[in-house]
Motif scaffolding. Structure first.
Motif, mmCIF file in Angstrom:
data_model
loop_
_atom_site.group_PDB
_atom_site.id
_atom_site.type_symbol
_atom_site.label_atom_id
_atom_site.label_comp_id
_atom_site.label_asym_id
_atom_site.label_seq_id
_atom_site.Cartn_x
_atom_site.Cartn_y
_atom_site.Cartn_z
ATOM 1 N N LEU A 1 -11.111 0.600 0.397
ATOM 2 C CA LEU A 1 -9.769 0.060 -0.136
ATOM 3 C C LEU A 1 -8.791 1.006 0.141
ATOM 4 O O LEU A 1 -9.051 2.289 0.168
ATOM 5 C CB LEU A 1 -9.900 -0.135 -1.454
ATOM 6 N N PRO A 2 -7.636 0.618 0.285
ATOM 7 C CA PRO A 2 -6.386 1.550 0.322
ATOM 8 C C PRO A 2 -6.180 2.468 -0.771
ATOM 9 O O PRO A 2 -6.503 1.964 -1.979
ATOM 10 C CB PRO A 2 -5.173 0.750 0.812
ATOM 11 N N GLU A 3 -5.801 3.588 -0.760
ATOM 12 C CA GLU A 3 -5.443 4.463 -2.122
ATOM 13 C C GLU A 3 -4.314 3.939 -2.802
ATOM 14 O O GLU A 3 -4.502 4.111 -3.916
ATOM 15 C CB GLU A 3 -5.425 5.933 -1.660
ATOM 16 N N ASP A 4 -3.299 3.542 -2.316
ATOM 17 C CA ASP A 4 -2.302 2.942 -2.946
ATOM 18 C C ASP A 4 -2.435 1.731 -3.615
ATOM 19 O O ASP A 4 -2.792 0.762 -3.198
ATOM 20 C CB ASP A 4 -0.967 2.980 -2.025
ATOM 21 N N PRO A 5 -2.596 1.703 -4.900
ATOM 22 C CA PRO A 5 -2.901 0.447 -5.704
ATOM 23 C C PRO A 5 -1.779 -0.744 -5.608
ATOM 24 O O PRO A 5 -2.055 -1.715 -6.075
ATOM 25 C CB PRO A 5 -2.841 0.987 -7.172
ATOM 26 N N PRO B 1 -0.772 -4.557 -0.381
ATOM 27 C CA PRO B 1 -1.266 -5.951 -0.385
ATOM 28 C C PRO B 1 -2.578 -5.734 0.383
ATOM 29 O O PRO B 1 -2.446 -5.173 1.414
ATOM 30 C CB PRO B 1 -0.205 -6.795 0.404
ATOM 31 N N ILE B 2 -3.705 -6.552 0.115
ATOM 32 C CA ILE B 2 -4.799 -6.456 0.762
ATOM 33 C C ILE B 2 -5.078 -7.955 1.042
ATOM 34 O O ILE B 2 -5.113 -9.054 0.243
ATOM 35 C CB ILE B 2 -5.816 -6.057 0.111
ATOM 36 N N ILE B 3 -5.298 -8.391 2.506
ATOM 37 C CA ILE B 3 -5.647 -9.741 2.765
ATOM 38 C C ILE B 3 -7.163 -9.665 3.501
ATOM 39 O O ILE B 3 -7.089 -9.028 4.450
ATOM 40 C CB ILE B 3 -4.581 -10.160 3.922
ATOM 41 N N MET B 4 -7.706 -10.535 3.031
ATOM 42 C CA MET B 4 -9.368 -10.539 3.565
ATOM 43 C C MET B 4 -9.351 -12.087 3.964
ATOM 44 O O MET B 4 -9.074 -12.985 3.286
ATOM 45 C CB MET B 4 -10.030 -10.273 2.318
ATOM 46 N N TYR C 1 -6.450 4.192 -12.563
ATOM 47 C CA TYR C 1 -6.079 3.229 -11.678
ATOM 48 C C TYR C 1 -5.904 1.927 -12.370
ATOM 49 O O TYR C 1 -6.605 1.348 -13.028
ATOM 50 C CB TYR C 1 -7.308 3.138 -10.680
ATOM 51 N N LYS C 2 -4.693 1.325 -11.737
ATOM 52 C CA LYS C 2 -4.358 -0.176 -12.213
ATOM 53 C C LYS C 2 -3.752 -0.725 -10.736
ATOM 54 O O LYS C 2 -2.909 -0.545 -10.074
ATOM 55 C CB LYS C 2 -3.263 -0.131 -13.154
ATOM 56 N N PHE C 3 -4.574 -1.991 -10.518
ATOM 57 C CA PHE C 3 -4.043 -2.549 -9.162
ATOM 58 C C PHE C 3 -2.850 -3.449 -9.414
ATOM 59 O O PHE C 3 -2.911 -4.142 -10.277
ATOM 60 C CB PHE C 3 -5.319 -3.438 -8.646
ATOM 61 N N THR C 4 -1.848 -2.977 -8.736
ATOM 62 C CA THR C 4 -0.504 -3.793 -8.748
ATOM 63 C C THR C 4 0.025 -4.429 -7.627
ATOM 64 O O THR C 4 0.844 -5.169 -7.596
ATOM 65 C CB THR C 4 0.505 -2.774 -9.104
ATOM 66 N N PHE D 1 -10.253 -6.072 -10.637
ATOM 67 C CA PHE D 1 -10.082 -6.866 -11.898
ATOM 68 C C PHE D 1 -10.865 -7.121 -12.875
ATOM 69 O O PHE D 1 -10.530 -7.358 -13.923
ATOM 70 C CB PHE D 1 -9.814 -8.282 -11.201
ATOM 71 N N PHE D 2 -12.249 -6.299 -12.702
ATOM 72 C CA PHE D 2 -13.137 -6.463 -13.894
ATOM 73 C C PHE D 2 -13.605 -4.996 -14.387
ATOM 74 O O PHE D 2 -13.643 -5.119 -15.637
ATOM 75 C CB PHE D 2 -14.303 -7.039 -13.311
#
Length: 202
Positions: free
Chosen positions: A44-48, A51-54, A79-82, A72-73
């Motif tokens: 994962l990228p360090e910056d929360p 955008p990550i597209i899979m 750390y909080k994904f935004t 998400f869990f």
């Protein structure tokens, strides 16, 4: 302690595990063949806020599950994904929608940070050329948004699954680049240079 050869004549096998008592210490041995994602490609990228597209086919969904579980869990300190988590999953039919219960839970609780699109090739949905809907076709439907996320928002693109998925995806991306007046090779090399292009196929 029990040693098991987990790579039989017919391939990887799990049936010997049924004969092991709970709590027993295992040593697993296999041939010099490793199937599935390894190494540092799928990080994962360090910056929360990134955008990550899979794009995943079949068991290629497994590493992405570790992504969404973390984002998400799990309660990760400081750390909080935004950002945006956008998953494309390719399968033959609805039986192949692995972990769909978890994905629907995320869609319900984090709609601003999560998108999910399935490409089910044997359930009648057609691509824009009238053929079966494969994962590259579903990605192409959102090409403008995806290219914007990659070009202007620092997005990362991930691919995991059987290696047979990549030629169709690459042909689609090359076609979209041509439509946009972009040079495909330069675009992909730029993403690779910035460590934003992640491919783990097997």
């Amino acid at each position: 302690m029990v040693s098991l050869d987990m790579w039989g004549a017919s391939g990887c096998r799990s049936f010997p595990l049924r004969s092991i008592d709970p709590g027993c210490c295992l040593i697993l041995m296999h041939a010099d063949v490793i199937a599935g994602p390894t190494g540092k490609v799928l990080l994962l990228p360090e910056d929360p806020n990134t955008p990550i597209i899979m794009a995943a086919t079949g068991t290629g969904i497994a590493p992405f599950r570790s992504f969404w579980r973390r984002l998400f869990f799990e309660d990760v300190p400081n750390y909080k994904f935004t950002g945006l988590f956008w998953l494309f999953m390719g399968a033959a039919n609805s039986d192949g929608k692995l972990y769909d219960d978890e994905l629907q839970q995320i869609a319900a609780t984090s709609p601003e940070n999560f998108r999910l699109d399935y490409a089910l090739s044997r359930e009648g949905e057609k691509n824009k050329r009238g053929g079966k809907m494969y994962i590259q076709d579903k990605i192409e439907e959102y090409a403008d948004e995806i290219f914007d996320l990659l070009s202007n928002s620092g997005g990362h693109m991930y691919f995991c699954g059987l290696k047979g998925m990549m030629p169709g995806i690459q042909e689609m991306l090359e076609r979209v680049c041509e439509e946009k007046g972009m040079k495909y090779d330069e675009f992909i090399e730029g993403l690779k240079h910035e460590n934003r292009w992640h491919v783990e196929v097997y």
